[in-house]
Design a protein around this motif. Structure first.
Motif, mmCIF file in Angstrom:
data_model
loop_
_atom_site.group_PDB
_atom_site.id
_atom_site.type_symbol
_atom_site.label_atom_id
_atom_site.label_comp_id
_atom_site.label_asym_id
_atom_site.label_seq_id
_atom_site.Cartn_x
_atom_site.Cartn_y
_atom_site.Cartn_z
ATOM 1 N N THR A 78 -25.336 53.839 43.942
ATOM 2 C CA THR A 78 -25.028 55.263 43.977
ATOM 3 C C THR A 78 -26.310 56.029 43.680
ATOM 4 O O THR A 78 -27.262 55.466 43.138
ATOM 5 C CB THR A 78 -23.950 55.624 42.942
ATOM 6 N N PRO A 79 -26.330 57.317 43.982
ATOM 7 C CA PRO A 79 -27.556 58.082 43.743
ATOM 8 C C PRO A 79 -27.839 58.360 42.268
ATOM 9 O O PRO A 79 -28.908 58.795 41.926
ATOM 10 C CB PRO A 79 -27.326 59.392 44.502
ATOM 11 N N SER A 80 -26.893 58.101 41.391
ATOM 12 C CA SER A 80 -27.108 58.404 39.973
ATOM 13 C C SER A 80 -27.544 57.162 39.211
ATOM 14 O O SER A 80 -27.479 56.053 39.710
ATOM 15 C CB SER A 80 -25.817 58.949 39.360
ATOM 16 N N SER A 81 -27.998 57.383 37.992
ATOM 17 C CA SER A 81 -28.296 56.268 37.104
ATOM 18 C C SER A 81 -27.811 56.642 35.716
ATOM 19 O O SER A 81 -27.720 57.806 35.370
ATOM 20 C CB SER A 81 -29.786 55.930 37.079
ATOM 21 N N THR A 82 -27.450 55.645 34.959
ATOM 22 C CA THR A 82 -26.972 55.843 33.594
ATOM 23 C C THR A 82 -27.728 54.878 32.705
ATOM 24 O O THR A 82 -27.914 53.726 33.065
ATOM 25 C CB THR A 82 -25.460 55.538 33.516
ATOM 26 N N TYR A 83 -28.164 55.352 31.559
ATOM 27 C CA TYR A 83 -28.862 54.507 30.603
ATOM 28 C C TYR A 83 -30.076 53.829 31.224
ATOM 29 O O TYR A 83 -30.425 52.709 30.886
ATOM 30 C CB TYR A 83 -27.926 53.451 30.015
ATOM 31 N N GLY A 84 -30.705 54.480 32.209
ATOM 32 C CA GLY A 84 -31.904 53.935 32.817
ATOM 33 C C GLY A 84 -31.664 52.746 33.725
ATOM 34 O O GLY A 84 -32.587 52.019 34.045
ATOM 35 N N ARG A 85 -30.416 52.544 34.139
ATOM 36 C CA ARG A 85 -30.082 51.429 35.024
ATOM 37 C C ARG A 85 -29.518 51.958 36.330
ATOM 38 O O ARG A 85 -28.901 53.019 36.356
ATOM 39 C CB ARG A 85 -28.986 50.552 34.392
ATOM 40 N N PRO A 86 -29.683 51.200 37.406
ATOM 41 C CA PRO A 86 -29.000 51.577 38.643
ATOM 42 C C PRO A 86 -27.489 51.548 38.411
ATOM 43 O O PRO A 86 -26.990 50.757 37.619
ATOM 44 C CB PRO A 86 -29.411 50.489 39.629
ATOM 45 N N VAL A 87 -26.780 52.409 39.120
ATOM 46 C CA VAL A 87 -25.320 52.480 39.034
ATOM 47 C C VAL A 87 -24.778 52.100 40.402
ATOM 48 O O VAL A 87 -25.312 52.533 41.431
ATOM 49 C CB VAL A 87 -24.855 53.893 38.632
ATOM 50 N N ALA A 88 -23.715 51.299 40.411
ATOM 51 C CA ALA A 88 -23.181 50.818 41.680
ATOM 52 C C ALA A 88 -21.696 50.516 41.562
ATOM 53 O O ALA A 88 -21.162 50.374 40.467
ATOM 54 C CB ALA A 88 -23.922 49.533 42.091
ATOM 55 N N THR A 89 -21.077 50.418 42.714
ATOM 56 C CA THR A 89 -19.752 49.809 42.784
ATOM 57 C C THR A 89 -19.984 48.386 43.267
ATOM 58 O O THR A 89 -20.938 48.114 44.017
ATOM 59 C CB THR A 89 -18.817 50.560 43.748
ATOM 60 N N VAL A 90 -19.134 47.482 42.812
ATOM 61 C CA VAL A 90 -19.272 46.076 43.174
ATOM 62 C C VAL A 90 -17.925 45.578 43.673
ATOM 63 O O VAL A 90 -16.902 45.764 43.008
ATOM 64 C CB VAL A 90 -19.747 45.227 41.971
ATOM 65 N N THR A 91 -17.940 44.969 44.835
ATOM 66 C CA THR A 91 -16.734 44.397 45.419
ATOM 67 C C THR A 91 -16.942 42.897 45.559
ATOM 68 O O THR A 91 -17.970 42.457 46.073
ATOM 69 C CB THR A 91 -16.438 45.021 46.794
ATOM 70 N N VAL A 92 -15.979 42.124 45.075
ATOM 71 C CA VAL A 92 -16.040 40.669 45.155
ATOM 72 C C VAL A 92 -14.730 40.190 45.760
ATOM 73 O O VAL A 92 -13.648 40.517 45.259
ATOM 74 C CB VAL A 92 -16.233 40.036 43.762
ATOM 75 N N ARG A 93 -14.841 39.435 46.847
ATOM 76 C CA ARG A 93 -13.648 38.934 47.552
ATOM 77 C C ARG A 93 -12.667 40.072 47.882
ATOM 78 O O ARG A 93 -11.459 39.933 47.738
ATOM 79 C CB ARG A 93 -12.953 37.851 46.743
ATOM 80 N N GLY A 94 -13.216 41.217 48.255
ATOM 81 C CA GLY A 94 -12.401 42.358 48.640
ATOM 82 C C GLY A 94 -11.841 43.173 47.492
ATOM 83 O O GLY A 94 -11.150 44.163 47.717
ATOM 84 N N ALA A 95 -12.117 42.781 46.250
ATOM 85 C CA ALA A 95 -11.593 43.489 45.079
ATOM 86 C C ALA A 95 -12.704 44.258 44.377
ATOM 87 O O ALA A 95 -13.791 43.730 44.159
ATOM 88 C CB ALA A 95 -10.947 42.497 44.114
#
Length: 170
Positions: free
Chosen positions: A87-104
Motif C-alpha cells: 500500500t502507499p502508506s507505511s506504519t512504524y517505518g515498515r512497508p504496509v501490505a495486504t497478504v493473501t495466502v491460498r486465496g485467504a
C-alpha cells in the motif's frame, strides 16, 4: 522457498506487476536468512494482532495469545505462496501490505481466529475490506474465539506497558 518473503528491487517489481524498467523500491528493515535470501518486516494493513509476548486471560489463567497469533500467521505462510500487495502508506517505518495466502486474506484470518483487532482508520480507502474485517471481528467475538473467550488488552495498550492482572502475578 516456501512462505519466505524475499526483498530485492526485482522482487518488488514482480510483486507490483511492474517490469524491471518500472522497478519500484521501498524502505524496509531486512535480515539475512542466508547469503542470498532476505526477509523483510511488513505490517499487515488494517489489523493489530496481539504481540508475540502478549498474554490474554481465560478462566484458568494467562495464555499466550500473542504467540498464538504469530503461530497462525507462520502456519498460513508455511509452504504456500503469498500474494503481497503493498500500500502507499507505511506504519512504524515498515512497508504496509495486504497478504493473501491460498486465496485467504491473512488479516481477516487473524481477525476471525480472535487473534487481532481491526484498525478501521487505516481502511478508509478500502470500504469493502473494512466491512469484511469488522464482520470477522464481530464473528470472533460472538463465537468467543481466541482472546475473546476471556480478558484481553488491545495490543496498542499492551505495547505501552499495560498488563493484565494474571501477567503481573507471574
Amino acid at each position: 522457498m516456501g512462505g519466505k518473503v524475499m526483498l530485492a528491487s526485482v522482487f518488488a517489481a514482480l510483486l507490483m506487476g511492474s517490469s524491471l524498467s518500472d522497478a519500484q523500491s521501498f524502505h524496509a528493515r531486512g535480515r539475512a536468512l542466508d547469503g542470498d535470501t532476505l526477509a523483510v518486516d511488513i505490517r499487515l494493513l488494517g489489523i493489530d494482532a496481539f504481540e508475540t509476548r502478549q498474554m490474554c486471560e481465560r478462566w484458568n489463567g494467562c495464555w499466550s495469545c500473542g504467540k498464538a497469533a504469530q503461530d497462525l500467521a507462520a502456519r498460513a505462510l508455511r509452504d504456500a505462496e503469498a500474494v503481497i500487495t503493498l500500500t502507499p502508506s507505511s506504519t512504524y517505518g515498515r512497508p504496509v501490505a495486504t497478504v493473501t495466502v491460498r486465496g485467504a486474506d491473512l488479516g481477516e484470518t487473524l481477525l476471525r481466529a480472535g487473534l487481532a483487532i481491526p484498525q478501521a482508520q487505516y481502511l478508509r480507502r478500502d470500504p469493502a475490506r473494512r466491512a469484511r474485517y469488522e464482520a470477522a471481528f464481530a464473528d470472533a467475538q460472538g463465537r468467543r474465539a481466541g482472546a475473546f473467550a476471556g480478558t484481553w488488552l488491545p495490543p496498542a495498550r499492551w505495547r505501552k506497558g499495560e498488563r493484565l492482572t494474571c501477567e503481573r502475578r507471574q
